[in-house]
Design a protein around this motif. Structure first.
Motif, PDB file in Angstrom:
ATOM      1  N   LYS A 130      38.023  16.785 -25.200  1.00 36.64           N
ATOM      2  CA  LYS A 130      36.672  16.266 -24.986  1.00 36.64           C
ATOM      3  C   LYS A 130      36.234  15.394 -26.158  1.00 36.64           C
ATOM      4  O   LYS A 130      35.643  14.329 -25.963  1.00 36.64           O
ATOM      5  N   ASP A 131      36.532  15.844 -27.363  1.00 40.89           N
ATOM      6  CA  ASP A 131      36.188  15.061 -28.549  1.00 40.89           C
ATOM      7  C   ASP A 131      36.889  13.703 -28.528  1.00 40.89           C
ATOM      8  O   ASP A 131      36.299  12.677 -28.876  1.00 40.89           O
ATOM      9  N   ALA A 132      38.152  13.712 -28.106  1.00 38.19           N
ATOM     10  CA  ALA A 132      38.912  12.464 -28.047  1.00 38.19           C
ATOM     11  C   ALA A 132      38.305  11.505 -27.038  1.00 38.19           C
ATOM     12  O   ALA A 132      38.198  10.298 -27.289  1.00 38.19           O
ATOM     13  N   LEU A 133      37.880  12.038 -25.886  1.00 40.31           N
ATOM     14  CA  LEU A 133      37.249  11.203 -24.863  1.00 40.31           C
ATOM     15  C   LEU A 133      35.952  10.612 -25.393  1.00 40.31           C
ATOM     16  O   LEU A 133      35.676   9.417 -25.205  1.00 40.31           O
ATOM     17  N   GLY A 155      38.348   2.315 -16.272  1.00 41.40           N
ATOM     18  CA  GLY A 155      39.709   2.203 -16.767  1.00 41.40           C
ATOM     19  C   GLY A 155      40.012   3.225 -17.849  1.00 41.40           C
ATOM     20  O   GLY A 155      41.115   3.795 -17.892  1.00 41.40           O
ATOM     21  N   LEU A 156      39.030   3.481 -18.717  1.00 37.23           N
ATOM     22  CA  LEU A 156      39.212   4.472 -19.774  1.00 37.23           C
ATOM     23  C   LEU A 156      39.227   5.887 -19.209  1.00 37.23           C
ATOM     24  O   LEU A 156      40.104   6.695 -19.554  1.00 37.23           O
ATOM     25  N   LEU A 157      38.271   6.206 -18.336  1.00 35.71           N
ATOM     26  CA  LEU A 157      38.191   7.564 -17.781  1.00 35.71           C
ATOM     27  C   LEU A 157      39.402   7.926 -16.945  1.00 35.71           C
ATOM     28  O   LEU A 157      39.776   9.102 -16.845  1.00 35.71           O
ATOM     29  N   ASN A 158      40.040   6.918 -16.345  1.00 34.55           N
ATOM     30  CA  ASN A 158      41.176   7.183 -15.466  1.00 34.55           C
ATOM     31  C   ASN A 158      42.518   7.137 -16.201  1.00 34.55           C
ATOM     32  O   ASN A 158      43.570   7.117 -15.573  1.00 34.55           O
ATOM     33  N   TYR A 161      42.983  11.814 -19.483  1.00 36.70           N
ATOM     34  CA  TYR A 161      41.622  12.245 -19.162  1.00 36.70           C
ATOM     35  C   TYR A 161      41.353  12.500 -17.680  1.00 36.70           C
ATOM     36  O   TYR A 161      40.511  13.337 -17.342  1.00 36.70           O
ATOM     37  N   ASN A 162      42.006  11.796 -16.792  1.00 38.74           N
ATOM     38  CA  ASN A 162      41.546  11.784 -15.394  1.00 38.74           C
ATOM     39  C   ASN A 162      41.559  13.153 -14.723  1.00 38.74           C
ATOM     40  O   ASN A 162      40.724  13.435 -13.872  1.00 38.74           O
ATOM     41  N   ASP A 163      42.480  14.031 -15.102  1.00 40.65           N
ATOM     42  CA  ASP A 163      42.517  15.350 -14.468  1.00 40.65           C
ATOM     43  C   ASP A 163      41.365  16.246 -14.899  1.00 40.65           C
ATOM     44  O   ASP A 163      41.087  17.260 -14.242  1.00 40.65           O
ATOM     45  N   SER A 164      40.703  15.897 -15.989  1.00 43.99           N
ATOM     46  CA  SER A 164      39.615  16.747 -16.489  1.00 43.99           C
ATOM     47  C   SER A 164      38.233  16.252 -16.055  1.00 43.99           C
ATOM     48  O   SER A 164      37.231  16.886 -16.364  1.00 43.99           O
ATOM     49  N   SER A 169      11.823   6.481 -22.217  1.00 44.44           N
ATOM     50  CA  SER A 169      12.111   7.392 -21.105  1.00 44.44           C
ATOM     51  C   SER A 169      12.665   6.663 -19.891  1.00 44.44           C
ATOM     52  O   SER A 169      13.348   7.261 -19.056  1.00 44.44           O
ATOM     53  N   GLN A 170      12.383   5.357 -19.787  1.00 42.90           N
ATOM     54  CA  GLN A 170      12.850   4.566 -18.640  1.00 42.90           C
ATOM     55  C   GLN A 170      14.246   4.022 -18.963  1.00 42.90           C
ATOM     56  O   GLN A 170      14.376   3.032 -19.677  1.00 42.90           O
ATOM     57  N   ARG A 171      15.261   4.666 -18.415  1.00 46.37           N
ATOM     58  CA  ARG A 171      16.624   4.343 -18.809  1.00 46.37           C
ATOM     59  C   ARG A 171      17.599   4.687 -17.684  1.00 46.37           C
ATOM     60  O   ARG A 171      17.279   5.414 -16.749  1.00 46.37           O
ATOM     61  N   VAL A 172      18.805   4.161 -17.820  1.00 45.88           N
ATOM     62  CA  VAL A 172      19.920   4.497 -16.929  1.00 45.88           C
ATOM     63  C   VAL A 172      21.049   5.024 -17.794  1.00 45.88           C
ATOM     64  O   VAL A 172      21.403   4.413 -18.800  1.00 45.88           O
ATOM     65  N   GLU A 173      21.599   6.160 -17.395  1.00 41.82           N
ATOM     66  CA  GLU A 173      22.682   6.763 -18.157  1.00 41.82           C
ATOM     67  C   GLU A 173      23.924   6.953 -17.288  1.00 41.82           C
ATOM     68  O   GLU A 173      23.813   7.287 -16.103  1.00 41.82           O
ATOM     69  N   PHE A 174      25.074   6.755 -17.884  1.00 43.94           N
ATOM     70  CA  PHE A 174      26.346   7.094 -17.259  1.00 43.94           C
ATOM     71  C   PHE A 174      26.883   8.311 -18.012  1.00 43.94           C
ATOM     72  O   PHE A 174      27.160   8.233 -19.211  1.00 43.94           O
ATOM     73  N   ARG A 175      27.009   9.412 -17.301  1.00 41.12           N
ATOM     74  CA  ARG A 175      27.368  10.691 -17.923  1.00 41.12           C
ATOM     75  C   ARG A 175      28.629  11.259 -17.267  1.00 41.12           C
ATOM     76  O   ARG A 175      28.737  11.291 -16.035  1.00 41.12           O
ATOM     77  N   VAL A 176      29.552  11.715 -18.089  1.00 40.11           N
ATOM     78  CA  VAL A 176      30.779  12.338 -17.589  1.00 40.11           C
ATOM     79  C   VAL A 176      30.622  13.857 -17.611  1.00 40.11           C
ATOM     80  O   VAL A 176      30.263  14.437 -18.644  1.00 40.11           O
ATOM     81  N   ARG A 177      30.860  14.467 -16.469  1.00 39.56           N
ATOM     82  CA  ARG A 177      30.949  15.930 -16.397  1.00 39.56           C
ATOM     83  C   ARG A 177      32.411  16.309 -16.262  1.00 39.56           C
ATOM     84  O   ARG A 177      33.115  15.809 -15.385  1.00 39.56           O
ATOM     85  N   THR A 178      32.865  17.188 -17.140  1.00 38.30           N
ATOM     86  CA  THR A 178      34.259  17.620 -17.093  1.00 38.30           C
ATOM     87  C   THR A 178      34.358  18.967 -16.370  1.00 38.30           C
ATOM     88  O   THR A 178      33.356  19.639 -16.127  1.00 38.30           O
TER      89      THR A 178
END
Length: 223
Positions: free
Chosen positions: A44-47, A106-109, A113-116, A197-206
């Motif tokens: 997770k730290d590496a990601l 591309g990074l997440l896949n 990482y992709n299996d997690s 407070s007005q924002r868009v976030e991209f969040r990864v759940r493992t």
């Protein structure tokens, strides 16, 4: 009295031995679990580090930030994202998304990482305000509709981009989540930062919880 003592001393030794054996098993069990958790934490730290490194040179010009601990890329300029009260993506944000999202996927896949990856969340956040005179509940519900519409617009846009790699994998994991004003940003004095407070976030759940549970189950079966 002597006969009773002769009888109980070996039994006490047996109970002590059993207790020590169970303690040893418990210690070994915890060491294995801790090793598995540590291995996952390193991944997770590496990601998180890779995410922040990939976009380090872009964050300032995008008015964005990277949270490596929570695996979040945050776009925090409402003037760039959407017009007030609207869910149509502004042209500048489209340009940003077209650069950001293919690299992000591309990074997440990557193989490491992709299996997690359990979920890739697009999160829409608003301030607590709506229009003058609106009640707190009314503002919350209307902002919920707005934030959901905005994240759906973002989801549709990034999935329609032909340069996005691994379309099927991405589609299976990508979700749109409108959160209204449930996670406000506050200034140091505790007051609401409406613009922040007005924002868009991209969040990864493992799949950390499932991963750890499976390891514990496997260890239990092997004991």
């Amino acid at each position: 009295m002597s006969k009773n003592s002769d009888h109980w001393i070996p039994l006490a030794d047996l109970m002590t031995g059993l207790m020590m054996m169970f303690m040893l098993i418990a210690v070994l069990y915890m060491l294995k679990v801790n090793s598995a958790v540590s291995e996952y934490s390193v991944s997770k730290d590496a990601l998180g580090k890779d995410l922040c490194s990939e976009f380090a040179s872009d964050l300032e010009k995008w008015d964005a930030e990277c949270d490596s601990d929570n695996l979040v890329i945050r776009f925090k300029s409402p003037d760039v994202l959407f017009d007030t009260g609207q869910a149509v993506i502004k042209p500048q944000f489209k340009v940003i998304l077209s650069d950001f999202f293919p690299r992000y996927i591309g990074l997440l896949n990557r193989d490491e990482y992709n299996d997690s990856i359990e979920e890739i969340r697009i999160e829409g956040h608003t301030s607590s305000s709506w229009r003058e005179g609106a009640s707190e509940n009314e503002s919350y519900f209307l902002n919920m509709q707005l934030s959901q519409a905005r994240t759906l617009s973002v989801l549709k846009y990034v999935l329609s981009d032909k340069s996005t790699p691994s379309q099927a994998w991405t589609r299976d994991l990508l979700t749109a989540n409108g959160l209204s004003s449930s996670k406000l940003i506050h200034d140091a004095d505790g007051t609401e930062n409406r613009k922040g407070s007005q924002r868009v976030e991209f969040r990864v759940r493992t799949n950390a919880d499932e991963y750890i549970k499976n390891i514990i189950d496997d260890l239990g079966q092997n004991e």
